[in-house]
Design a protein around this motif. Structure first.
Motif, short mmCIF file in Angstrom:
data_model
loop_
_atom_site.label_atom_id
_atom_site.label_comp_id
_atom_site.label_asym_id
_atom_site.label_seq_id
_atom_site.Cartn_x
_atom_site.Cartn_y
_atom_site.Cartn_z
N GLN A 298 -1.05 -5.02 1.98
CA GLN A 298 -1.80 -6.18 1.52
C GLN A 298 -2.43 -5.87 0.17
O GLN A 298 -2.95 -4.78 -0.03
N GLU A 299 -2.38 -6.85 -0.75
CA GLU A 299 -3.12 -6.65 -1.99
C GLU A 299 -4.60 -6.66 -1.66
O GLU A 299 -5.06 -7.46 -0.84
N ASP A 300 -5.35 -5.75 -2.23
CA ASP A 300 -6.77 -5.65 -1.88
C ASP A 300 -7.68 -6.13 -3.01
O ASP A 300 -8.89 -6.14 -2.86
N GLY A 301 -7.10 -6.50 -4.14
CA GLY A 301 -7.91 -6.99 -5.24
C GLY A 301 -8.55 -5.91 -6.08
O GLY A 301 -9.04 -6.18 -7.17
N ASN A 302 -8.55 -4.67 -5.60
CA ASN A 302 -9.23 -3.57 -6.29
C ASN A 302 -8.27 -2.87 -7.25
O ASN A 302 -7.33 -2.21 -6.79
N PRO A 303 -8.47 -2.99 -8.58
CA PRO A 303 -7.53 -2.39 -9.54
C PRO A 303 -7.72 -0.90 -9.73
O PRO A 303 -7.03 -0.29 -10.55
N ASP A 304 -8.64 -0.28 -8.98
CA ASP A 304 -8.92 1.15 -9.15
C ASP A 304 -7.80 1.99 -8.52
O ASP A 304 -7.21 1.61 -7.51
N ILE A 305 -7.53 3.14 -9.15
CA ILE A 305 -6.62 4.13 -8.58
C ILE A 305 -7.47 5.17 -7.87
O ILE A 305 -8.27 5.86 -8.49
N HIS A 306 -7.33 5.27 -6.56
CA HIS A 306 -8.13 6.22 -5.80
C HIS A 306 -7.37 6.58 -4.53
O HIS A 306 -6.37 5.95 -4.19
N TYR A 307 -7.85 7.56 -3.83
CA TYR A 307 -7.13 8.03 -2.64
C TYR A 307 -7.86 7.61 -1.37
O TYR A 307 -7.29 7.02 -0.47
N PHE A 308 -9.14 7.93 -1.30
CA PHE A 308 -9.94 7.52 -0.15
C PHE A 308 -10.80 6.33 -0.56
O PHE A 308 -11.26 6.25 -1.68
N GLY A 309 -11.03 5.44 0.37
CA GLY A 309 -11.90 4.32 0.03
C GLY A 309 -11.81 3.22 1.06
O GLY A 309 -10.76 2.96 1.63
N ASP A 310 -12.92 2.58 1.32
CA ASP A 310 -12.98 1.50 2.30
C ASP A 310 -12.80 0.17 1.58
O ASP A 310 -13.75 -0.53 1.28
N ASP A 311 -11.54 -0.17 1.26
CA ASP A 311 -11.29 -1.42 0.54
C ASP A 311 -10.16 -2.21 1.18
O ASP A 311 -9.51 -3.02 0.53
N GLY A 312 -9.91 -1.95 2.43
CA GLY A 312 -8.87 -2.70 3.12
C GLY A 312 -7.57 -1.94 3.26
O GLY A 312 -6.71 -2.32 4.05
N TRP A 313 -7.41 -0.88 2.48
CA TRP A 313 -6.18 -0.10 2.57
C TRP A 313 -6.27 0.97 3.67
O TRP A 313 -5.26 1.41 4.17
N GLY A 314 -7.48 1.41 3.95
CA GLY A 314 -7.61 2.56 4.81
C GLY A 314 -7.41 3.84 4.02
O GLY A 314 -7.56 3.85 2.81
#
Length: 562
Positions: free
Chosen positions: A203-219
């Motif tokens: 799912q697109e999460d709207g967050n343009p940041d490149i990261h590995y861990f994060g609570d933004d819908g990707w898990g």
């Protein structure tokens, strides 16, 4: 490239064209992009779509392009060939209705704008050749330009690429993540996901940041860092595009004088828009949404990390964005051909090629009649990097084999016209800071007029008008006699923000849309009292004004405050 076209009447073209290196068999099965004729009502389209058992959605806010999700056979029950035939039949059916200007598959756009060395010491410090540098700043005379202009935060540069490491210590101060967005992913239908498990089921999460861990819908982990595999094509390096947007952002606007890593060309505001995934490609619909967002946000300069074959949908997006006043920069392509790729090949885009530190054309740089200018982009010898361009980067999952942690802030090295285009975008940000009244056409004139002639006298199809010269461009922008009068190309709204009423100054009828893209008012340009078509008061918020004239894609924002 495979391509076949069916002409139906004079105004309709149905194109089956693979773009970039994608093949028709890689298309997003079940999805079709359509643009209605000017006299076609949505009710007509909806009736035809529903009668065929399909579904239509509006995925853009302002531009009149729709996505049709077709009902086709279950891939678990039939062969891929059967699915391709069924999909083609749906496209031809919608073409035969004569309701649309064009009907096209939702193809993947595979960019050819960066080369990525498989050097095991990538980003390291093993030997003089791997020590980061910014030799290109001297080549374009950036240091002299900085004596007069270092940029303004009010100048916004959109970076349409694979996302940006927004908390990179050398970028964070000059990033606006609030306006940025991630269009990669989204549900493209069970057919596509079943045919390509693990690639599209996201799912697109709207967050343009490149990261590995994060609570933004990707898990955990976040796919923006890749997965360590070559999902699209095994001939490409795994996660090859993860750092692309971050590298471009660093060249354009890394923080200067902070005693850390690199100096960006302009102290501007970077707006990251993610439309390309970790493998270096994105769907036509994702890129089109990114271009539309740039127009809605009224971004001054747009760098687009894309070099693909001609595509009617992307051409529409580029032309519409240009009409809104944006200066658009794109790479000529890295296939070494004598024709440029697109969108750089469109008239409303500045086409940038690559040169070496010896002022020769880089061996990989595409040439052709649309080349406008060149900037340093490194060089290859026998397929291996011989001269690198360095910038900010972010480690991918594949980089764990080199000792990095996914999401780690690193220095990036590579070669390609995409890096050259980023250099031009950074200098244009300096020019716009010096004279914000310049139009996109005048920005092109400034950088080509001041370029340093190389290779052949005058314009040539390898270097265009020559090597970018930051100092001359900024100095010419300072000369009073050269300052252009502002063109009456924008939609004037006074006052803005407003409380009771505002005046909309532009010829003809305008449509007023809320931020979701819903048309709330149609009226002749003039005084708007904040009411909708039914005479009801509209709530406070941002509204978008667009002329209801075919081919006029200008957009202006107005804020209603009550």
């Amino acid at each position: 490239m495979r391509c076949r076209a069916v002409q139906i009447a004079a105004a309709l073209t149905v194109a089956f064209c693979a773009v970039g290196f994608g093949e028709p068999s890689d298309m997003c099965y079940g999805e079709i992009l359509v643009r209605p004729n000017s006299d076609t009502r949505f009710e007509q389209i909806e009736k035809v779509v529903i009668s065929g058992g399909d579904r239509i959605t509006r995925f853009l806010n302002l531009w009149d392009i729709y996505k049709i999700q077709c009902r086709i056979p279950n891939p678990l029950d039939v062969s891929r060939t059967t699915i391709e035939i069924a999909y083609t039949e749906r496209i031809e059916y919608y073409a035969s209705t004569r309701l649309f200007r064009w009907v096209v598959p939702n193809y993947p756009l595979v960019s050819a704008s960066f080369h990525y060395p498989n050097d095991p010491y990538f980003g390291g410090f093993a030997g003089a050749d791997t020590i980061p540098d910014q030799h290109y700043l001297e080549l374009i005379d950036a240091l002299s330009a900085w004596d007069y202009q270092t940029g303004l935060p009010s100048i916004r540069v959109g970076v349409i690429s694979s996302g940006v490491d927004i908390d990179h210590p050398d970028l964070a101060a000059n990033i606006n993540p609030v306006d940025g967005y991630d269009f990669v992913g989204g549900v493209h239908g069970s057919v596509e996901e079943a045919l390509n498990p693990g690639i599209y089921s996201m799912q697109e999460d709207g967050n343009p940041d490149i990261h590995y861990f994060g609570d933004d819908g990707w898990g955990e982990p976040d796919p923006s860092c890749g997965n360590g595999l070559s999902d699209y094509d095994s001939t490409y390096s795994p996660d090859r595009a993860v750092s692309r947007g971050t590298a471009a952002a660093g060249i354009i606007g890394a923080e200067i004088d902070n005693d850390f890593m690199f100096a960006g060309l302009a102290q501007c505001t970077i707006v990251p828009i993610r439309a390309i995934n970790a493998e270096g490609w994105g769907y036509t619909s994702d890129v089109l949404q990114a271009l539309e967002l740039a127009s809605i946000l009224d971004i001054d300069i747009v760098y687009i990390d894309l070099a693909v074959e001609d595509d009617i949908v992307i051409r529409y997006g580029i032309d519409s964005l240009f009409t809104c006043g944006a200066t658009i920069i794109a790479p000529s392509g890295d296939t070494g051909c004598d024709t440029v790729l697109f969108p750089a090949g469109y008239d409303n885009c500045i086409c940038v090629g690559s040169c070496t530190s010896e002022l020769d054309k880089s061996i990989f740089s595409n040439s052709g009649t649309h080349i406008g200018i060149v900037a340093p982009g490194g060089e290859l010898e026998w397929g291996e990097p011989a001269e690198l361009i360095w910038s900010t980067g972010v480690a991918s999952v594949a980089d764990t084999s080199r000792g990095y942690s996914p999401g780690e802030h690193i220095a990036y090295s590579g070669v390609g016209t995409g890096l050259s285009a980023a250099i031009v975008a950074g200098v244009l940000a300096l020019v716009r800071a010096e004279n914000p009244s310049y139009t996109n056409s005048e920005c092109y004139s400034i950088i080509t007029t001041t370029a340093t002639d190389i290779i052949e006298p005058g314009w040539d199809n390898e270097s265009g008008y020559g090597l970018l010269n930051a100092y001359r461009a900024v100095r010419l922008a300072q000369i009073e006699e050269y300052r252009p009068r502002p063109q009456k190309n924008s939609i004037e709204i006074v006052p803005n923000p407003f409380n009771v009423s505002c005046r909309i100054e532009t010829p003809g009828t305008v449509g007023i849309f809320d931020i979701s893209g819903r048309l709330v008012r149609t009226m002749e340009a003039g005084i708007w009292d904040g009411l909708d078509n039914s005479g009801e008061n509209l709530p406070s918020g941002i509204y978008l004004i667009r002329p209801l004239i075919d081919g006029d894609n200008r957009v202006a924002r107005v804020v209603l405050m009550k």
